[in-house]
Write an enzyme that holds these catalytic residues in place. Structure first.
Site, mmCIF file in Angstrom:
data_model
loop_
_atom_site.group_PDB
_atom_site.id
_atom_site.type_symbol
_atom_site.label_atom_id
_atom_site.label_comp_id
_atom_site.label_asym_id
_atom_site.label_seq_id
_atom_site.Cartn_x
_atom_site.Cartn_y
_atom_site.Cartn_z
ATOM 1 N N HIS A 275 0.803 -1.229 0.000
ATOM 2 C CA HIS A 275 0.000 0.000 0.000
ATOM 3 C C HIS A 275 0.833 1.275 0.000
ATOM 4 O O HIS A 275 0.270 2.361 0.092
ATOM 5 C CB HIS A 275 -0.913 -0.033 1.232
ATOM 6 C CG HIS A 275 -0.101 0.002 2.501
ATOM 7 N ND1 HIS A 275 0.748 -1.031 2.874
ATOM 8 C CD2 HIS A 275 0.038 0.957 3.438
ATOM 9 C CE1 HIS A 275 1.360 -0.700 3.987
ATOM 10 N NE2 HIS A 275 0.949 0.500 4.358
ATOM 11 N N ASP A 276 2.157 1.154 -0.050
ATOM 12 C CA ASP A 276 3.029 2.335 -0.096
ATOM 13 C C ASP A 276 3.700 2.509 -1.455
ATOM 14 O O ASP A 276 4.466 3.454 -1.647
ATOM 15 C CB ASP A 276 4.150 2.199 0.955
ATOM 16 C CG ASP A 276 3.630 2.193 2.375
ATOM 17 O OD1 ASP A 276 2.596 2.846 2.630
ATOM 18 O OD2 ASP A 276 4.246 1.535 3.234
#
Ligand code: NOJ
Ligand code: MG
Length: 549
Positions: A353-354
């Protein structure tokens, strides 16, 4: 005697499950919204567990589900023992764990030890100098160089999300350290009480049946000890990055704020807590997140007789893009496999998710190859939700932007270069309203524009799709050659990589990736471990018309 044998087999399966696990990262806010508020939730995850089972997943890592004011989308936790109301209740969590168990899926939680939220009771009390909590965080006096001068922060340290890593508290009359957003004060691991508190948090969730933890931002757990620097936090020197400006994290060499020796000891201590529970039957797993060089990462595995964690291996994320050739990919694999201490377990990550989405980073035409690679290599494979569909980064306007890393740029033109929102858009279940993610008028982040083409239903119906290929490879992954076999990686040309997993005289699986636009002939006849005739069992979306000779 026979009964005893069955018992032994099942215990060892429970102790070894993690060594070849296919772990799927669910970002709960964007997975499935069950109550129509536009935010994914735990009941939504439970509802979709059969999908993960069918896909061939072994364990699910849930990004943080805990009480939080959501200044960093849940990585700012105000109570480690409570569930955020937008995600549901403790009962919902228990139902999720129970349903997962019934399906043979394991749940791994996100443990965020470096910082709490500034709304945590611990921080509120620390700020009031409550004797018990006073030293729970990193507090320091400001610096005034000359009389009448404005007070400066204790050091020049910069936050990962830009600007000073110190924030002044009027209430306490001191600065506190926050390596991430202002709402994420760093805990003080030189305080024994903090060490104990955090072990209790691990036990709290282990008692609720979780199978392990993904541990957040571990390499920044400790900062230089002022005792060794004349009572001050020492300034960091300028980095070699010429494009960085003083507010940027990249402006400094982080020699005093990351990868300190003390970090590893704390990880080994947490491993010991997990081992207390492992002795009850199921191995409790720990994977640690650190963006660091391979030498530092290897130290997480353990040292001097102490066990550690499995470090995330971000090589495929950091170093593979649209132009990377297979010789470079082989070098990433070889580096990890040769530097890893004997007997340890490798890990392979294609996204999270980064990071920009796999398809956006390496190109949609390389999605199948990269998914296959992570799933066929020895060790643990991590898949971020949606990468199995080949999801691309969504467009998020400045007005819709949520990620503090983008908001902190204060730049409505260039914010997108820093934003992690594009990879966090809702999971596209089908081509209906909000991609079937939610019935709300508005979702917390808009769904990606291409959801009518890139969604699960379409990919399941299609003759060939990224999803079908992923599922086929995940099924093949269960065979002995991949679970236990040897590894051989050969770059035949700059664009053709052959990966063989095999058990001598028994079974072999061969994965071939061709990263060029052209068809090619692959001659495997000189690979002595391949003595039998091979059969094609799965082929990628763009892989047509191959012939077996
Ligand atoms: C790493 C997490 O993956 C990221 O999303 C978060 O912003 C930072 N750690 C701070 O917790
Ligand atoms: Mg909801």
């Amino acid at each position: 005697m026979r009964l005893l044998l069955i018992f032994v087999v099942s215990v060892s399966a429970d102790l070894n499950w993690w060594k070849t696990a296919l772990v799927y990262q669910v970002y709960p806010r964007s997975f499935k919204d069950s109550d129509g508020d536009g935010i994914g939730d735990l009941k939504g995850v439970t509802e979709k567990l059969p999908y993960l089972k069918d896909t061939g997943i072994d364990a699910i890592w849930l990004s943080p589900i805990f009480l939080s004011p959501m200044r960093d989308v849940g990585y700012d936790i105000s109570d480690y023992r409570k569930i955020a109301p937008e995600f549901g209740t403790m009962l919902d969590f228990e139902m999720l764990v129970r349903t997962a168990k019934e399906l043979g899926l394991r749940i791994i939680l996100d443990f965020v030890p470096n910082h709490t939220s500034n709304e945590s009771e611990w921080f509120v009390r620390s700020q009031k100098s409550d004797p018990h909590y006073k030293d729970y965080y990193i507090w320091a006096d400001g610096i005034t160089k000359e009389a009448d001068q404005e007070m400066l922060p204790p050091s020049n340290w910069v936050s990962h999300f830009r600007k000073s890593a110190w924030k002044y508290s009027e209430e306490r009359g001191q600065y506190y350290l926050h390596q991430f957003v202002i709402g994420q004060p760093d805990l003080n691991y030189r305080n024994e009480k903090v060490q104990e508190e955090m072990k209790e948090v691990l036990r709290f969730w282990l008692d609720r049946g979780v199978s392990g933890f993904r541990v957040d931002a571990v390499n920044v757990l400790y900062e230089a000890d002022p005792k060794n620097y004349g009572g001050r936090y020492p300034d960091e020197s300028r980095s070699d990055d010429p494009s960085a400006v003083p507010d940027d994290y990249e402006y400094l060499k982080h020699i005093y704020t990351r990868d300190l020796d003390e970090v590893y000891t704390t990880i080994y201590d947490w491993r010991q807590v997990l081992d207390e529970y492992t002795s009850k039957g199921e191995y409790k797993f720990m994977v640690t997140e650190a963006y660091a060089d391979v030498e530092h990462l290897m130290r997480y595995y353990g040292a001097e007789g102490r066990n550690g964690s499995v470090p995330f291996n971000f090589g495929l994320v950091d170093k593979v893009n649209k132009d990377t050739n297979v010789v470079e990919i082989k070098a990433i694999i070889d580096e990890w496999m040769t530097k890893m201490p004997a007997g340890k377990v490798a890990s392979w990550v294609n996204g999270n998710h980064d990071q920009p989405r796999l398809a956006s980073r390496v190109g949609t035409n390389r999605v199948d190859a990269m998914n296959m690679l992570a799933l066929i290599l020895p060790g643990i494979a991590f898949t971020y939700q949606g990468e199995e569909l080949g999801m691309t980064d969504g467009f998020i306007s400045w007005e819709d932007t949520q990620d503090p890393r983008a908001c902190n740029t204060d730049d409505p033109v260039n914010y997108w270069k820093h934003s992690r929102d594009p990879c966090r858009t809702p999971f596209p279940w089908d081509g209906s309203l909000n991609a079937g993610f939610s019935t709300s008028d508005r979702t917390w982040l808009p769904v990606a524009d291409n959801y009518k083409e890139v969604n699960l239903e379409t990919e399941i119906t299609a003759l060939k799709s990224h999803y079908k290929f992923y599922r086929d490879v995940a099924a093949i992954r269960k065979c002995d050659a991949i679970q236990k076999g040897r590894l051989d990686v050969k770059a035949l040309t700059e664009s053709i990589l052959v990966i063989v997993r095999w058990i001598p005289n028994a079974e072999a699986v061969v994965a071939i990736m061709n990263l060029s636009e052209n068809t090619g002939t692959v001659d495997l006849s000189n690979m002595e471990m391949l003595t039998v005739k091979l059969k094609v069992v799965a082929s990628g979306v763009d892989c047509n018309g191959f012939e077996n000779k």
